[in-house]
Design an enzyme around this catalytic site. Structure first.
Site, short mmCIF file in Angstrom:
data_model
loop_
_atom_site.label_atom_id
_atom_site.label_comp_id
_atom_site.label_asym_id
_atom_site.label_seq_id
_atom_site.Cartn_x
_atom_site.Cartn_y
_atom_site.Cartn_z
N SER A 1 52.22 37.73 52.52
CA SER A 1 52.38 38.59 51.34
C SER A 1 53.82 38.78 50.91
O SER A 1 54.07 39.40 49.85
CB SER A 1 51.73 39.95 51.59
OG SER A 1 50.33 39.84 51.55
N LYS B 1 54.63 37.89 47.40
CA LYS B 1 54.41 38.82 46.29
C LYS B 1 55.73 39.26 45.66
O LYS B 1 55.75 39.73 44.52
CB LYS B 1 53.62 40.03 46.77
CG LYS B 1 52.15 39.75 47.10
CD LYS B 1 51.43 41.02 47.52
CE LYS B 1 49.92 40.83 47.68
NZ LYS B 1 49.56 40.14 48.93
N SER C 1 49.71 46.11 49.26
CA SER C 1 49.69 44.65 49.29
C SER C 1 48.36 44.12 48.78
O SER C 1 47.80 43.15 49.30
CB SER C 1 49.96 44.13 50.71
OG SER C 1 50.41 42.80 50.70
#
Length: 427
Positions: free
Chosen positions: A93, A96, A151
């Site tokens: 993640s 991101k 997330s």
């Protein structure tokens, strides 16, 4: 034998000329990437720990298990130390950050969007979710909190659809990575979910964090510890509720001066983390990838930040963070108008939609132009060299077979042919 020697010399000279003329194009095509071309400096391409301590510098923390890490000054861009900085690994993640840096400037934070059912399809099994429901309205700023705090891959997918779709967003993210000179990164999904071929590096993730933190909204979201997120509509009262969400970054609020930015975990990537901390006016960035356990990614990031603040003035940089190539300053054609950027963006003030400026077209480098010239002009010389060498070889073979009476003699013919060939080459 004089003609034979002259012919051999002409052959060698022509061959050398052809080879030198052709060398730039062929070498440029086959030459591996030189160390000097490594983004950030040649030392960052080396395996293992890279650090240049000066007198009184503290030792790096011991017992680090990460497969790759990097510590850098977020203001100057100097890399203070690294370990396998350009190793390509699954980012989880932490990708991101690139998603937010790409899409966040394009969407008005005050805009309201009704989520369609198809926007929540295609989420990977076991994805982290913030809890978005279809056919309900959400403000863009709430969706971003779902990305940074929880997330939430569901929030990423909704925002990606608002941006024109998953495929378009992935293409834009790759273009943004290229503009940031993050050439270790290959984007397959916008949320960082494990997919074959999706990789990044500690160096690239640090670039994404540095670029994102220049946006006040990005900085605000990633430093938020907790928030209320819109929930479902109560069937009895008809009122829409909310629920609390908390940032999954375990250092936020615990490590002195930490201001974000993003953590991640998948089975394939293990634990990854990029953090930023500020003390006494110094901003440090740290990225740690694939530690032996989940908690160690935070322990090792904290230890490296401690070292960085202590050693910052007592080490020489081993590299530098590349600059954003799309951030091109254009001279104004009229008197410029003031456009100050506030330190903080009030939540009530909508951010106007912005688009990431495209990198300007660049002229072909001089080396490429020289290679093209060599390709065009070298062919004639190369063919002439080959012809002269073939003639010399034929003459030598025939000379061995001729009889002692000298019934076979090619000298006059070869002399005329060589003179003709030399004249042709000179033209």
């Amino acid at each position: 034998m004089l003609i034979d020697r002259h012919l051999a010399l002409r052959c060698a000279a022509a061959s050398a000329a052809g080879l030198f003329a052709l060398a730039p194009a062929s070498a440029a095509a086959a030459r591996p990437r030189a160390a000097a071309e490594v983004v950030g400096g040649e030392r960052l391409a080396r395996p293992g720990v890279q650090v240049a301590p000066e007198s009184g510098a503290p030792d790096l923390p011991g017992g680090l298990t990460a497969r790759s890490w990097l510590v850098a000054d977020g203001t100057s861009g100097e890399v203070l130390a690294s370990y396998n900085a350009h190793a390509t690994l699954p980012p989880a993640s932490t990708l991101k950050m690139l998603f937010a840096d790409t899409v966040l400037p394009k969407l008005d934070r005050e805009a309201v969007h009704r989520v369609a059912p198809e926007e929540l399809t295609g989420l990977g099994a076991g994805s982290s979710l913030v809890g978005i429901k279809e056919d309900l309205d959400y403000k863009v700023e709430d969706l971003w909190r779902g990305v940074f705090l929880s997330s939430g891959n569901d929030a990423v997918h909704v925002l990606a659809h608002m941006n024109g779709g998953i495929e378009r967003t992935v293409t834009q993210m790759q273009a943004r990575a290229d503009a940031l000179q993050a050439h270790d990164t290959h984007v397959v999904t916008p949320d960082g979910y494990d997919q074959d071929g999706q990789v990044s590096s500690a160096y690239d993730l640090t670039l994404f964090a540095r670029a994102g933190l220049r946006n006040p909204d990005f900085r605000s979201y990633c430093s938020t510890r907790d928030a209320q997120f819109p929930g479902a509509v109560d069937r009895n009262t008809g009122q829409r509720g909310s629920f609390g969400i908390a940032n999954t970054d375990r250092l936020l609020g615990r490590y002195p001066g930490l201001i974000g930015v993003k953590n991640g975990y998948t089975t394939n990537a293990g634990s990854t983390f990029t953090g930023a901390a500020e003390r006494d006016g110094r901003l440090l960035l740290v990225t740690v990838m694939h530690t032996s356990t989940y908690q160690k990614v935070y322990d090792e990031a904290a230890a490296l930040l401690d070292w960085g603040f202590s050693a910052a003035d007592r080490v020489s940089p081993v590299g530098e963070l590349a600059e954003d190539t799309s951030a091109v300053q254009v001279a104004p054609t009229a008197e410029p108008k003031p456009n100050p950027v506030p330190d903080t963006v009030p939540s009530a003030a909508p951010s106007p939609p912005r688009s990431v400026p495209a990198a300007p077209p660049m002229a072909a480098p001089a080396a490429e132009q020289q290679a093209e010239h060599a390709r065009r002009t070298g062919g004639t010389v190369g063919m002439l060299a080959a012809g002269l060498c073939a003639a010399a070889a034929l003459a030598a073979a025939l000379r061995l077979r001729r009889d002692r009476a000298g019934r076979l003699s090619l000298r006059p013919a070869l002399r005329r042919w060589a003179v003709s060939a030399t004249a042709t080459r000179r033209r």
